[in-house]
Design an enzyme around this catalytic site. Structure first.
Site, PDB file in Angstrom:
ATOM      1  N   LYS A 187     -11.824 -80.279  22.329  1.00 59.78           N
ATOM      2  CA  LYS A 187     -12.359 -81.194  23.337  1.00 59.78           C
ATOM      3  C   LYS A 187     -13.484 -80.501  24.104  1.00 59.78           C
ATOM      4  O   LYS A 187     -13.541 -79.273  24.126  1.00 59.78           O
ATOM      5  CB  LYS A 187     -11.247 -81.694  24.271  1.00 59.78           C
ATOM      6  CG  LYS A 187     -10.531 -80.618  25.089  1.00 59.78           C
ATOM      7  CD  LYS A 187      -9.367 -81.222  25.856  1.00 59.78           C
ATOM      8  CE  LYS A 187      -8.747 -80.200  26.799  1.00 59.78           C
ATOM      9  NZ  LYS A 187      -7.547 -80.726  27.471  1.00 59.78           N
ATOM     10  N   HIS A 194     -13.575 -87.233  35.770  1.00 57.34           N
ATOM     11  CA  HIS A 194     -12.386 -87.814  36.394  1.00 57.34           C
ATOM     12  C   HIS A 194     -12.797 -88.771  37.521  1.00 57.34           C
ATOM     13  O   HIS A 194     -12.057 -89.701  37.851  1.00 57.34           O
ATOM     14  CB  HIS A 194     -11.482 -86.720  36.969  1.00 57.34           C
ATOM     15  CG  HIS A 194     -10.901 -85.807  35.938  1.00 57.34           C
ATOM     16  ND1 HIS A 194     -11.559 -84.687  35.487  1.00 57.34           N
ATOM     17  CD2 HIS A 194      -9.728 -85.864  35.257  1.00 57.34           C
ATOM     18  CE1 HIS A 194     -10.804 -84.083  34.580  1.00 57.34           C
ATOM     19  NE2 HIS A 194      -9.692 -84.781  34.418  1.00 57.34           N
ATOM     20  N   ASP A 226      -9.889 -89.541  25.704  1.00 55.58           N
ATOM     21  CA  ASP A 226      -9.422 -88.884  26.918  1.00 55.58           C
ATOM     22  C   ASP A 226      -8.759 -89.987  27.747  1.00 55.58           C
ATOM     23  O   ASP A 226      -8.744 -91.161  27.360  1.00 55.58           O
ATOM     24  CB  ASP A 226     -10.591 -88.223  27.653  1.00 55.58           C
ATOM     25  CG  ASP A 226     -10.149 -87.058  28.547  1.00 55.58           C
ATOM     26  OD1 ASP A 226      -8.939 -86.974  28.859  1.00 55.58           O
ATOM     27  OD2 ASP A 226     -10.995 -86.239  28.929  1.00 55.58           O
TER      28      ASP A 226
END
Length: 330
Positions: free
Chosen positions: A160, A173, A242
């Site tokens: 990742k 995020h 994700d």
């Protein structure tokens, strides 16, 4: 098993958890720090998850090391990836770190840690010292060792955040980052090399938009996932989204729209974390589908924590990781 990963609230399963885990669209449970009290409780929780599902199900956690280590008390501390390259025998230590992290999780009936990070550079708020280095060779050398360690003990590996999250400052995020560079060939070289080496079992794309290539985040882009990852690079493993609850995925719409776009774009499995209502909405609206190839990600070994801790290899690796943390912690 189905394509959806979700989470559970606490140390034990609720009646709602048990019901949801039987849904054919569910294929995995991702655990967090709130799910861990002690070693025996974690074993009991994972046993309950597998029993409730009544079919093969994946159990995973983010345990890569440093600030991203969900289980701490009763587990060895795993250093941030950045520390390995700073040590004299960093390659050897990186292999020990990958082995130790994976072995301790397998001993607790966890199949996967979503690791390692293959992003290059320390500037990104979301990545920082989670990266192995600031240049291709440093990242390749140390991530390859970490991957060897994971594979040696029977844990599937996840690279990742494809095709590279390290050059953006923004934290996916909290917002959707845009990588405005005209070429990301250097970042891509790391993923390309590890795919060619055959050491990645799964891949997790970034919630990052690369506007010179495509208007969608990589996690919802058929250009990145089908044309580049599958066709150009020849990746044959599982592609995870994700966490689709992250703000970086907001440009794809609501939970159902995000899930649909990620699956159509080329994700095999999708993660929806910390938003049970969103996960249920997706379960109610996604067509039932199977991802039988994901069973290849189930852990390959079985042993107890007490058996593991008797090994000289464990004792040495655990002590070395603690020393590395003490040496470079600021």
């Amino acid at each position: 098993m189905g394509p959806l990963w979700l989470d559970v609230a606490g140390y034990e399963l609720s009646a709602e958890d048990r019901e949801i885990l039987q849904h054919p669209t569910v294929g995995g449970v991702i655990l967090f720090g709130r799910n861990y009290h002690d070693n025996q409780q974690l074993l009991a929780l994972n046993k309950a998850i597998r029993q409730a599902a009544k079919r093969p199900i994946l159990i995973g956690v983010d345990q890569e090391g440093g600030r991203v280590q969900r289980f701490r008390e009763g587990f060895s501390r795993i250093p941030p990836a950045q520390y390995y390259a700073r040590a004299e025998n960093g390659v050897e230590l990186a292999e020990q770190g990958g082995w130790l992290m994976a072995a301790e999780l397998i001993a607790h009936d966890v199949d996967l840690s979503f690791a390692p990070v293959l992003d290059m550079g320390f500037a990104c708020k979301a990545i920082g010292n989670r990266a192995f280095g600031e240049d291709v060779q440093t990242v390749l050398k140390h991530s390859s060792a970490f991957l060897r360690g994971m594979k040696a003990v029977g844990m599937a590996t996840t690279g990742k955040h494809f095709p590279g999250h390290g050059a953006v400052i923004a934290d996916s995020h909290l917002e959707t980052p845009y990588d405005e560079r005209e070429t990301i060939a250097q970042d891509m070289a790391i993923f390309r090399a590890q795919i060619e080496a055959g050491v990645l079992d799964a891949m997790m794309p970034a919630h990052v938009v690369y506007p010179h290539y495509d208007a969608q985040p990589a996690s919802g882009s058929s250009y990145w996932l089908k044309q580049v990852l599958r066709e150009e690079l020849g990746f044959k493993g599982i592609v995870f989204s994700d966490d689709l609850s992250m703000e970086g995925a907001a440009v794809m719409g609501g939970p159902v729209e995000r899930s649909h776009q990620a699956l159509v774009a080329g994700c095999d499995m999708i993660l929806i974390c910390n938003k049970r209502e969103a996960a249920v909405e997706v379960l109610d609206n996604l067509p039932i589908m199977e991802v039988p190839q994901a069973e290849a990600l189930l852990k390959k070994q079985q042993f107890s924590y007490s058996e593991l801790k008797r090994l000289e290899r464990w004792q040495q690796a655990s002590a070395n990781m603690q020393r590395l943390i003490e040496q470079f912690s600021e």
